[in-house]
Design a protein around this motif. Structure first.
Motif, PDB file in Angstrom:
ATOM      1  N   LYS A 147    -146.108  -2.167  12.522  1.00  0.00           N
ATOM      2  CA  LYS A 147    -147.469  -2.691  12.600  1.00  0.00           C
ATOM      3  C   LYS A 147    -147.730  -3.249  13.994  1.00  0.00           C
ATOM      4  O   LYS A 147    -146.805  -3.678  14.690  1.00  0.00           O
ATOM      5  CB  LYS A 147    -147.662  -3.787  11.556  1.00  0.00           C
ATOM      6  CG  LYS A 147    -147.548  -3.291  10.142  1.00  0.00           C
ATOM      7  CD  LYS A 147    -147.723  -4.410   9.148  1.00  0.00           C
ATOM      8  CE  LYS A 147    -147.583  -3.863   7.740  1.00  0.00           C
ATOM      9  NZ  LYS A 147    -147.716  -4.902   6.733  1.00  0.00           N
ATOM     10  N   PRO A 148    -148.987  -3.254  14.410  1.00  0.00           N
ATOM     11  CA  PRO A 148    -149.324  -3.850  15.715  1.00  0.00           C
ATOM     12  C   PRO A 148    -148.876  -5.311  15.777  1.00  0.00           C
ATOM     13  O   PRO A 148    -148.985  -6.048  14.801  1.00  0.00           O
ATOM     14  CB  PRO A 148    -150.858  -3.733  15.772  1.00  0.00           C
ATOM     15  CG  PRO A 148    -151.183  -2.599  14.861  1.00  0.00           C
ATOM     16  CD  PRO A 148    -150.157  -2.653  13.767  1.00  0.00           C
ATOM     17  N   GLY A 149    -148.346  -5.688  16.918  1.00  0.00           N
ATOM     18  CA  GLY A 149    -147.851  -7.042  17.103  1.00  0.00           C
ATOM     19  C   GLY A 149    -146.375  -7.204  16.797  1.00  0.00           C
ATOM     20  O   GLY A 149    -145.771  -8.209  17.144  1.00  0.00           O
ATOM     21  N   LYS A 150    -145.765  -6.226  16.142  1.00  0.00           N
ATOM     22  CA  LYS A 150    -144.336  -6.267  15.810  1.00  0.00           C
ATOM     23  C   LYS A 150    -143.553  -5.484  16.861  1.00  0.00           C
ATOM     24  O   LYS A 150    -144.075  -4.589  17.521  1.00  0.00           O
ATOM     25  CB  LYS A 150    -144.066  -5.663  14.428  1.00  0.00           C
ATOM     26  CG  LYS A 150    -144.751  -6.389  13.299  1.00  0.00           C
ATOM     27  CD  LYS A 150    -144.130  -7.752  13.089  1.00  0.00           C
ATOM     28  CE  LYS A 150    -144.754  -8.445  11.887  1.00  0.00           C
ATOM     29  NZ  LYS A 150    -144.174  -9.738  11.656  1.00  0.00           N
ATOM     30  N   ILE A 151    -142.270  -5.830  16.976  1.00  0.00           N
ATOM     31  CA  ILE A 151    -141.372  -5.149  17.923  1.00  0.00           C
ATOM     32  C   ILE A 151    -140.189  -4.604  17.144  1.00  0.00           C
ATOM     33  O   ILE A 151    -139.584  -5.317  16.342  1.00  0.00           O
ATOM     34  CB  ILE A 151    -140.879  -6.119  19.022  1.00  0.00           C
ATOM     35  CG1 ILE A 151    -142.065  -6.729  19.783  1.00  0.00           C
ATOM     36  CG2 ILE A 151    -139.947  -5.392  19.978  1.00  0.00           C
ATOM     37  CD1 ILE A 151    -141.665  -7.830  20.744  1.00  0.00           C
ATOM     38  N   TYR A 179    -139.933  -1.963  25.187  1.00  0.00           N
ATOM     39  CA  TYR A 179    -139.738  -3.406  25.246  1.00  0.00           C
ATOM     40  C   TYR A 179    -138.282  -3.658  25.601  1.00  0.00           C
ATOM     41  O   TYR A 179    -137.378  -3.153  24.941  1.00  0.00           O
ATOM     42  CB  TYR A 179    -140.062  -4.048  23.893  1.00  0.00           C
ATOM     43  CG  TYR A 179    -139.622  -5.484  23.802  1.00  0.00           C
ATOM     44  CD1 TYR A 179    -140.416  -6.496  24.318  1.00  0.00           C
ATOM     45  CD2 TYR A 179    -138.403  -5.818  23.223  1.00  0.00           C
ATOM     46  CE1 TYR A 179    -140.005  -7.813  24.245  1.00  0.00           C
ATOM     47  CE2 TYR A 179    -137.988  -7.137  23.151  1.00  0.00           C
ATOM     48  CZ  TYR A 179    -138.790  -8.129  23.666  1.00  0.00           C
ATOM     49  OH  TYR A 179    -138.380  -9.430  23.603  1.00  0.00           O
ATOM     50  N   GLN A 206    -142.637  -1.255  20.999  1.00  0.00           N
ATOM     51  CA  GLN A 206    -143.686  -1.969  20.304  1.00  0.00           C
ATOM     52  C   GLN A 206    -144.962  -1.148  20.375  1.00  0.00           C
ATOM     53  O   GLN A 206    -145.078  -0.232  21.188  1.00  0.00           O
ATOM     54  CB  GLN A 206    -143.897  -3.354  20.909  1.00  0.00           C
ATOM     55  CG  GLN A 206    -144.289  -3.360  22.370  1.00  0.00           C
ATOM     56  CD  GLN A 206    -144.298  -4.769  22.948  1.00  0.00           C
ATOM     57  OE1 GLN A 206    -143.915  -5.731  22.299  1.00  0.00           O
ATOM     58  NE2 GLN A 206    -144.744  -4.890  24.178  1.00  0.00           N
ATOM     59  N   GLU A 249    -150.688  -2.197  23.293  1.00  0.00           N
ATOM     60  CA  GLU A 249    -151.750  -3.180  23.145  1.00  0.00           C
ATOM     61  C   GLU A 249    -153.098  -2.479  23.000  1.00  0.00           C
ATOM     62  O   GLU A 249    -153.403  -1.521  23.705  1.00  0.00           O
ATOM     63  CB  GLU A 249    -151.768  -4.098  24.381  1.00  0.00           C
ATOM     64  CG  GLU A 249    -152.573  -5.347  24.180  1.00  0.00           C
ATOM     65  CD  GLU A 249    -152.404  -6.305  25.342  1.00  0.00           C
ATOM     66  OE1 GLU A 249    -153.427  -6.797  25.817  1.00  0.00           O
ATOM     67  OE2 GLU A 249    -151.255  -6.546  25.747  1.00  0.00           O
ATOM     68  N   THR A 292    -154.793  -0.236  16.864  1.00  0.00           N
ATOM     69  CA  THR A 292    -154.932  -0.946  15.592  1.00  0.00           C
ATOM     70  C   THR A 292    -154.146  -0.298  14.461  1.00  0.00           C
ATOM     71  O   THR A 292    -153.909  -0.923  13.442  1.00  0.00           O
ATOM     72  CB  THR A 292    -156.409  -1.025  15.184  1.00  0.00           C
ATOM     73  OG1 THR A 292    -156.938   0.309  15.110  1.00  0.00           O
ATOM     74  CG2 THR A 292    -157.208  -1.834  16.193  1.00  0.00           C
ATOM     75  N   ASN A 352    -150.765   1.765  12.698  1.00  0.00           N
ATOM     76  CA  ASN A 352    -149.306   1.653  12.728  1.00  0.00           C
ATOM     77  C   ASN A 352    -148.687   2.703  13.642  1.00  0.00           C
ATOM     78  O   ASN A 352    -149.278   3.743  13.917  1.00  0.00           O
ATOM     79  CB  ASN A 352    -148.724   1.827  11.327  1.00  0.00           C
ATOM     80  CG  ASN A 352    -148.989   0.637  10.443  1.00  0.00           C
ATOM     81  OD1 ASN A 352    -149.458  -0.398  10.891  1.00  0.00           O
ATOM     82  ND2 ASN A 352    -148.699   0.793   9.159  1.00  0.00           N
ATOM     83  N   LYS A 412    -139.117  -7.638  14.756  1.00  0.00           N
ATOM     84  CA  LYS A 412    -139.508  -9.019  15.084  1.00  0.00           C
ATOM     85  C   LYS A 412    -141.019  -9.113  15.052  1.00  0.00           C
ATOM     86  O   LYS A 412    -141.714  -8.242  15.450  1.00  0.00           O
ATOM     87  CB  LYS A 412    -139.068  -9.429  16.489  1.00  0.00           C
ATOM     88  CG  LYS A 412    -137.601  -9.451  16.699  1.00  0.00           C
ATOM     89  CD  LYS A 412    -137.089 -10.248  17.858  1.00  0.00           C
ATOM     90  CE  LYS A 412    -137.640 -10.190  19.218  1.00  0.00           C
ATOM     91  NZ  LYS A 412    -136.854 -10.797  20.241  1.00  0.00           N
TER      92      LYS A 412
END
Length: 167
Positions: A86-90, A109, A147, A150, A153, A155, A167
């Protein structure tokens, strides 16, 4: 004299063909057909099972089981998993893990200055660089991953072989 030679040659060849047809025996090995009880056809898994039983002391069971390799964990290291990120996860890889980005836009990352090996193009990808789709990425050490880029939106779908954490 030529006529006698021709008749003799014809008779000899006729006898050779006649005797050859009478004494003709098929050349099929041991004389059995494959797939019969005398010469069964077996699968690789059956042979592997029999070898494993012989190595383990021959504790024979009547029910065939899947052979196991004691050097590998029960959840194989070669198992490929599809992971949705999901967006925002690493997605952080363990040492030696491999990723293939299947859909979405991903960026590399890393917590260190060295990068990730893109085995398809034969180059290193550094922190923040775009991870190309359908390229095999190798993570030589822990602390590196990918990741969602940016602004995206949806997956990210990644094929993973090896260990990882999110994370």
């Amino acid at each position: 004299m030529k006529k006698f030679r021709l008749i003799t040659t014809t008779i000899v060849l006729g006898l050779v063909f006649y005797l050859g047809s009478i004494l003709n025996t098929p050349a099929d090995g041991a004389g059995t057909n494959p797939g019969t009880t005398d010469d069964p056809v077996v699968t690789k898994s059956y042979v592997d099972q029999q070898i494993q039983q012989a190595l383990n002391g021959g504790g024979g069971s009547s029910n065939p089981t899947t052979p196991t390799n004691p050097t590998q964990p029960s959840q194989g290291a070669d198992e490929v998993k599809n992971v949705a990120l999901k967006p925002g996860k690493i997605l952080i890889a363990d040492a030696g893990t491999e990723f293939i980005v299947r859909s979405g836009n991903a960026v590399i990352y890393t917590e260190v200055s060295s990068g990730v090996a893109d085995l398809t193009d034969g180059k290193d990808l550094l922190n923040g660089e775009t991870a190309p789709k359908n390229h095999l990425l190798s993570f030589p050490r822990e602390g590196r991953g990918i990741q969602v880029k940016e602004g995206q939106t949806s997956n990210l779908i990644v094929m993973v072989r090896g260990g990882y954490t999110i994370k």
